[in-house]
Design an enzyme around this catalytic site. Sequence first.
Site, PDB file in Angstrom:
ATOM      1  N   LEU A 187      38.068 -42.129  -7.658  1.00  0.00           N
ATOM      2  CA  LEU A 187      38.092 -43.567  -7.408  1.00  0.00           C
ATOM      3  C   LEU A 187      38.885 -44.302  -8.474  1.00  0.00           C
ATOM      4  CD1 LEU A 187      34.383 -44.276  -6.356  1.00  0.00           C
ATOM      5  CD2 LEU A 187      36.363 -43.964  -4.866  1.00  0.00           C
ATOM      6  N   ASP A 215      39.863 -42.101 -19.956  1.00  0.00           N
ATOM      7  CA  ASP A 215      39.184 -40.947 -19.366  1.00  0.00           C
ATOM      8  C   ASP A 215      39.061 -39.855 -20.428  1.00  0.00           C
ATOM      9  OD1 ASP A 215      38.574 -38.613 -17.500  1.00  0.00           O
ATOM     10  OD2 ASP A 215      38.974 -40.179 -16.026  1.00  0.00           O
ATOM     11  N   ASP A 243      35.739 -41.017 -24.492  1.00  0.00           N
ATOM     12  CA  ASP A 243      34.422 -40.711 -23.950  1.00  0.00           C
ATOM     13  C   ASP A 243      33.619 -42.012 -24.018  1.00  0.00           C
ATOM     14  OD1 ASP A 243      31.823 -39.992 -23.420  1.00  0.00           O
ATOM     15  OD2 ASP A 243      31.771 -38.298 -24.806  1.00  0.00           O
ATOM     16  N   VAL A 244      33.390 -42.640 -22.867  1.00  0.00           N
ATOM     17  CA  VAL A 244      32.791 -43.971 -22.871  1.00  0.00           C
ATOM     18  C   VAL A 244      31.316 -43.977 -23.224  1.00  0.00           C
ATOM     19  CG1 VAL A 244      34.475 -44.954 -21.268  1.00  0.00           C
ATOM     20  CG2 VAL A 244      32.390 -43.878 -20.370  1.00  0.00           C
ATOM     21  N   SER A 282      26.577 -47.346  -6.730  1.00  0.00           N
ATOM     22  CA  SER A 282      26.594 -46.404  -5.612  1.00  0.00           C
ATOM     23  C   SER A 282      25.538 -46.826  -4.609  1.00  0.00           C
ATOM     24  CB  SER A 282      26.287 -44.994  -6.128  1.00  0.00           C
ATOM     25  OG  SER A 282      25.969 -44.114  -5.070  1.00  0.00           O
ATOM     26  N   TYR A 329      20.588 -39.886 -11.573  1.00  0.00           N
ATOM     27  CA  TYR A 329      21.780 -40.585 -11.072  1.00  0.00           C
ATOM     28  C   TYR A 329      21.381 -41.821 -10.284  1.00  0.00           C
ATOM     29  CZ  TYR A 329      25.974 -41.484  -8.297  1.00  0.00           C
ATOM     30  OH  TYR A 329      27.044 -42.081  -7.693  1.00  0.00           O
ATOM     31  N   LYS A 384      22.284 -45.782 -11.289  1.00  0.00           N
ATOM     32  CA  LYS A 384      23.068 -46.673 -10.445  1.00  0.00           C
ATOM     33  C   LYS A 384      22.270 -47.910 -10.033  1.00  0.00           C
ATOM     34  CE  LYS A 384      26.936 -44.498 -10.540  1.00  0.00           C
ATOM     35  NZ  LYS A 384      28.101 -45.109 -11.215  1.00  0.00           N
TER      36      LYS A 384
END
Length: 270
Positions: A19, A38, A61-62, A142, A155, A159
């Site tokens: 995405l 990224d 690396d965020v 998501s 996950y 989200k």
Amino acid sequence: MTDELAGKVAIVTGGASGLGEGLARRFAAEGAKVLIADVDSDSGTALAADIGANALFVEADVSDVDRVSGLVSTAVDRFGGLHVMVNNAGVSGTMHRRFLDDDLADFHKVMAVNVLAVMAGTRDAARHMSQHGGGSIINLTSIGGIQAGGGVMTYRASKAAVIQFTKCAAIELAHYEIRVNAIAPGNIRTAIVSKSAAGADREKLEEFEAKIREQMRNDRPLKREGTVEDVAEAALYFATDRSRYVTGTVLPIDGGTSAGKVTVRKPKND
């Protein structure tokens, strides 16, 4: 293309593939200068080279909030400002057969990338935007954060947290003419589904993903497959002045999945 983002500067985290790559390409095609962040240096470097002079890749690396802050300062230094921040980077976590088998070993990693990085990216972008006339912040969540369901519990929780955070940030930052919205993709073919399978060989992995995709198709009101370009179109809307009166929203790009499952009806006899 219509150059809707001419003169604008954007950051896309997790922008080297999937995405994020679609968003970075669309923004650049619309005239924006794009910083792609990224952990995948090879893909990110290749993408920036393919886009050209209006793209810059930064390995980051965020989950390290200091690196997120550095992205904002780099964008400002190299491109002269920041108008659009897309907090797209995300990880899926491991899918287990049942929650009772989940050791929660990936909890901190998933939350660091999917939630903490979004909060830091929003904060750091807003610090600049608040002093320079506002801007647009787009957070990727998501439909897994909207709809309850089994599997990848961490996950889903991460989200859902992004959705609540986005709405809260939108309220607080509206004073500075900063719009904060979220996009909730669903059933878009990227690598994130396959990455959630734990310890499977390639054949089993492909079988697993095929079953997931089939279930998605069965549940989805619109039968055509969603694409990365569908998500990029939504992000472009939020990035431009077309959405100047829109903030605190969550836009599902899911073919109607989050509206409800398809009910199969038998045809009436004539």
